[in-house]
Design a protein around this motif. Structure first.
Motif, mmCIF file in Angstrom:
data_model
loop_
_atom_site.group_PDB
_atom_site.id
_atom_site.type_symbol
_atom_site.label_atom_id
_atom_site.label_comp_id
_atom_site.label_asym_id
_atom_site.label_seq_id
_atom_site.Cartn_x
_atom_site.Cartn_y
_atom_site.Cartn_z
ATOM 1 N N ALA A 203 0.826 -1.208 0.000
ATOM 2 C CA ALA A 203 0.000 0.000 0.000
ATOM 3 C C ALA A 203 0.862 1.260 0.000
ATOM 4 O O ALA A 203 0.588 2.224 -0.730
ATOM 5 C CB ALA A 203 -0.937 -0.011 1.216
ATOM 6 N N GLU A 204 1.915 1.248 0.810
ATOM 7 C CA GLU A 204 2.799 2.418 0.873
ATOM 8 C C GLU A 204 3.530 2.636 -0.453
ATOM 9 O O GLU A 204 3.654 3.769 -0.930
ATOM 10 C CB GLU A 204 3.811 2.219 2.005
ATOM 11 C CG GLU A 204 3.225 2.348 3.399
ATOM 12 C CD GLU A 204 3.220 3.791 3.887
ATOM 13 O OE1 GLU A 204 3.925 4.627 3.296
ATOM 14 O OE2 GLU A 204 2.507 4.081 4.871
ATOM 15 N N ARG A 205 4.001 1.550 -1.067
ATOM 16 C CA ARG A 205 4.770 1.720 -2.299
ATOM 17 C C ARG A 205 3.890 2.230 -3.432
ATOM 18 O O ARG A 205 4.365 2.951 -4.320
ATOM 19 C CB ARG A 205 5.475 0.419 -2.682
ATOM 20 C CG ARG A 205 4.610 -0.651 -3.269
ATOM 21 C CD ARG A 205 5.327 -1.981 -3.452
ATOM 22 N NE ARG A 205 6.376 -1.928 -4.457
ATOM 23 C CZ ARG A 205 6.895 -3.014 -5.040
ATOM 24 N NH1 ARG A 205 6.445 -4.222 -4.710
ATOM 25 N NH2 ARG A 205 7.835 -2.900 -5.937
ATOM 26 N N ILE A 206 2.599 1.881 -3.416
ATOM 27 C CA ILE A 206 1.682 2.405 -4.427
ATOM 28 C C ILE A 206 1.564 3.924 -4.296
ATOM 29 O O ILE A 206 1.667 4.665 -5.282
ATOM 30 C CB ILE A 206 0.307 1.734 -4.302
ATOM 31 C CG1 ILE A 206 0.391 0.269 -4.755
ATOM 32 C CG2 ILE A 206 -0.741 2.479 -5.131
ATOM 33 C CD1 ILE A 206 -0.850 -0.541 -4.431
ATOM 34 N N ALA B 23 -2.710 -3.116 -14.252
ATOM 35 C CA ALA B 23 -2.609 -2.667 -12.859
ATOM 36 C C ALA B 23 -2.920 -3.806 -11.894
ATOM 37 O O ALA B 23 -2.206 -4.015 -10.898
ATOM 38 C CB ALA B 23 -3.554 -1.491 -12.613
ATOM 39 N N LEU B 24 -3.979 -4.550 -12.167
ATOM 40 C CA LEU B 24 -4.339 -5.669 -11.293
ATOM 41 C C LEU B 24 -3.260 -6.759 -11.328
ATOM 42 O O LEU B 24 -2.916 -7.337 -10.289
ATOM 43 C CB LEU B 24 -5.694 -6.243 -11.720
ATOM 44 C CG LEU B 24 -6.888 -5.290 -11.579
ATOM 45 C CD1 LEU B 24 -8.157 -5.942 -12.117
ATOM 46 C CD2 LEU B 24 -7.081 -4.880 -10.128
ATOM 47 N N LEU B 25 -2.720 -7.022 -12.524
ATOM 48 C CA LEU B 25 -1.680 -8.046 -12.636
ATOM 49 C C LEU B 25 -0.433 -7.662 -11.855
ATOM 50 O O LEU B 25 0.127 -8.490 -11.122
ATOM 51 C CB LEU B 25 -1.322 -8.259 -14.112
ATOM 52 C CG LEU B 25 -2.347 -9.011 -14.959
ATOM 53 C CD1 LEU B 25 -1.993 -8.903 -16.438
ATOM 54 C CD2 LEU B 25 -2.429 -10.476 -14.541
ATOM 55 N N ALA C 125 -0.903 5.617 -14.489
ATOM 56 C CA ALA C 125 -2.291 5.163 -14.592
ATOM 57 C C ALA C 125 -2.513 3.897 -13.770
ATOM 58 O O ALA C 125 -3.531 3.761 -13.070
ATOM 59 C CB ALA C 125 -2.655 4.919 -16.058
ATOM 60 N N GLU C 126 -1.569 2.971 -13.827
ATOM 61 C CA GLU C 126 -1.708 1.722 -13.071
ATOM 62 C C GLU C 126 -1.745 1.979 -11.567
ATOM 63 O O GLU C 126 -2.574 1.409 -10.845
ATOM 64 C CB GLU C 126 -0.544 0.783 -13.403
ATOM 65 C CG GLU C 126 -0.626 0.204 -14.806
ATOM 66 C CD GLU C 126 0.657 -0.469 -15.233
ATOM 67 O OE1 GLU C 126 0.649 -1.175 -16.260
ATOM 68 O OE2 GLU C 126 1.690 -0.301 -14.546
ATOM 69 N N THR C 127 -0.845 2.822 -11.074
ATOM 70 C CA THR C 127 -0.823 3.092 -9.639
ATOM 71 C C THR C 127 -2.070 3.864 -9.197
ATOM 72 O O THR C 127 -2.556 3.667 -8.077
ATOM 73 C CB THR C 127 0.448 3.868 -9.249
ATOM 74 O OG1 THR C 127 0.630 4.985 -10.130
ATOM 75 C CG2 THR C 127 1.660 2.969 -9.325
ATOM 76 N N LEU C 128 -2.593 4.723 -10.070
ATOM 77 C CA LEU C 128 -3.838 5.433 -9.727
ATOM 78 C C LEU C 128 -5.010 4.454 -9.644
ATOM 79 O O LEU C 128 -5.914 4.624 -8.812
ATOM 80 C CB LEU C 128 -4.128 6.519 -10.755
ATOM 81 C CG LEU C 128 -3.210 7.750 -10.680
ATOM 82 C CD1 LEU C 128 -3.475 8.690 -11.859
ATOM 83 C CD2 LEU C 128 -3.405 8.488 -9.362
ATOM 84 N N PRO D 294 -7.083 3.522 -4.709
ATOM 85 C CA PRO D 294 -8.208 3.398 -3.768
ATOM 86 C C PRO D 294 -8.077 2.209 -2.817
ATOM 87 O O PRO D 294 -8.359 2.332 -1.610
ATOM 88 C CB PRO D 294 -9.425 3.235 -4.697
ATOM 89 C CG PRO D 294 -9.014 3.918 -5.957
ATOM 90 C CD PRO D 294 -7.556 3.636 -6.101
ATOM 91 N N ALA D 295 -7.629 1.059 -3.329
ATOM 92 C CA ALA D 295 -7.444 -0.101 -2.465
ATOM 93 C C ALA D 295 -6.329 0.152 -1.451
ATOM 94 O O ALA D 295 -6.439 -0.247 -0.281
ATOM 95 C CB ALA D 295 -7.123 -1.337 -3.311
ATOM 96 N N ALA D 296 -5.250 0.812 -1.889
ATOM 97 C CA ALA D 296 -4.150 1.115 -0.973
ATOM 98 C C ALA D 296 -4.599 2.065 0.135
ATOM 99 O O ALA D 296 -4.283 1.864 1.319
ATOM 100 C CB ALA D 296 -2.985 1.724 -1.750
ATOM 101 N N LEU D 297 -5.360 3.096 -0.228
ATOM 102 C CA LEU D 297 -5.845 4.052 0.772
ATOM 103 C C LEU D 297 -6.813 3.393 1.746
ATOM 104 O O LEU D 297 -6.777 3.666 2.957
ATOM 105 C CB LEU D 297 -6.522 5.234 0.070
ATOM 106 C CG LEU D 297 -5.584 6.195 -0.673
ATOM 107 C CD1 LEU D 297 -6.383 7.172 -1.513
ATOM 108 C CD2 LEU D 297 -4.703 6.952 0.331
ATOM 109 N N ALA D 298 -7.683 2.527 1.237
ATOM 110 C CA ALA D 298 -8.632 1.827 2.110
ATOM 111 C C ALA D 298 -7.891 0.947 3.110
ATOM 112 O O ALA D 298 -8.239 0.899 4.303
ATOM 113 C CB ALA D 298 -9.593 0.989 1.269
#
Length: 284
Positions: A34-37, A72-74, A173-176, A180-184
């Motif tokens: 999450a932090e690295r994203i 991004a998911l991969l 774009a991939e990290t964006l 949302p999942a990282a912030l959650a």
């Protein structure tokens, strides 16, 4: 330049990244992910603002650009699997996964993109395939994490080649998409977003650089090189990872992996020699 980009990416993944994440062993793999994203978004976003006049914009957007959600998911799944392997001391299993991955890349290049190999290149790929099959048969099993790492990254390389967007724009774009999942996760976890000690905070902030730069280089190489070439060059990363796991972290390497190591480098030498001859012929 494609070879230079690929070399930089694979050496970073084989030597720099695993050492960096071992230094973050006090944190869980999910927290590091999450932090690295988020740090990657800040780092690459800054680069895009600085170099915005030199970057190819993806507009107008097409349906093909929607594949960045898939990539991004991969890459998110691949990152998490890799972090768990490092955290649990399974660098050799991660190394095996990245030995298998180039074979998948070569196969995807042939089946999906219609890439064709010259005879010497076909022999090199055959030797590499046989070496991995021999190592798996000798060991008696194939760790699930190895197969998952190989599959997710091979598919990621294919998607990024098909999308054909600027490497920095694509990575941003991939990290964006993953943000949302990282912030959650960071909202729900009891760990603080910014650790109180400066060493941990600095190491987490640096994940933005050690995550973004090799992937940007990899995407730039994917645009310029055939998947077969890109895949076989990738053996540099797991070879460095294998040496690091044994020499620096004391993991024991089984004889079958040493045999695989030797055969794969033979395959790389054949492939490189053929590429050199073809390059000289083209210049002539």
């Amino acid at each position: 330049m494609g070879f230079v980009y690929a070399l930089g990416a694979y050496l970073s993944w084989g030597l720099l990244v695993p050492v960096h994440f071992r230094l973050l062993g006090a944190f869980s793999p999910s927290f590091i992910l999450a932090e690295r994203i988020l740090w990657s978004i800040l780092f690459v976003g800054g680069l895009v603002l600085i170099w915005r006049r030199r970057i190819r914009t993806p507009f107008p957007l097409t349906r093909r650009h929607g594949l960045l959600v898939v990539s991004a998911l991969l890459i998110g799944v691949n990152w998490l699997l890799y972090l768990r392997a490092v955290d649990q001391g399974h660098l050799l299993d991660a190394s095996l996964g990245y030995y298998i991955n180039p074979l998948m890349s070569v196969g995807l290049g042939a089946v999906v993109l219609g890439e064709r190999l010259r005879p010497a290149q076909g022999v090199a790929v055959g030797i590499a395939t046989a070496s991995v099959c021999l190592a798996v048969a000798w060991a008696g099993d194939l760790p699930a994490v190895s197969l998952a790492l190989a599959l997710t990254f091979a598919l990621y390389g294919l998607v990024r080649k098909v999308v054909g967007v600027d490497p920095m724009i694509g990575f941003l774009a991939e990290t964006l998409v993953l943000a949302p999942a990282a912030l959650a996760f960071l909202w729900l976890t009891p760990d603080p977003l910014f650790p109180p000690d400066s060493r941990s905070l600095l190491l987490l902030a640096l994940t933005g650089i050690t995550t973004a730069v090799p992937l940007i280089w990899f995407a730039a190489a994917a645009e310029r090189l055939r998947l077969a070439t890109l895949g076989l060059m990738q053996y540099l990363a797991p070879t460095c990872l294998l040496a690091l796991s044994v020499l620096a972290y004391g993991e024991r390497v089984e004889p079958h992996r040493l045999v695989m190591f030797g055969l794969i480098w033979l395959a790389l030498a054949l492939y490189a020699a053929d590429a050199f001859r073809a390059g000289r012929a083209a210049r002539g």
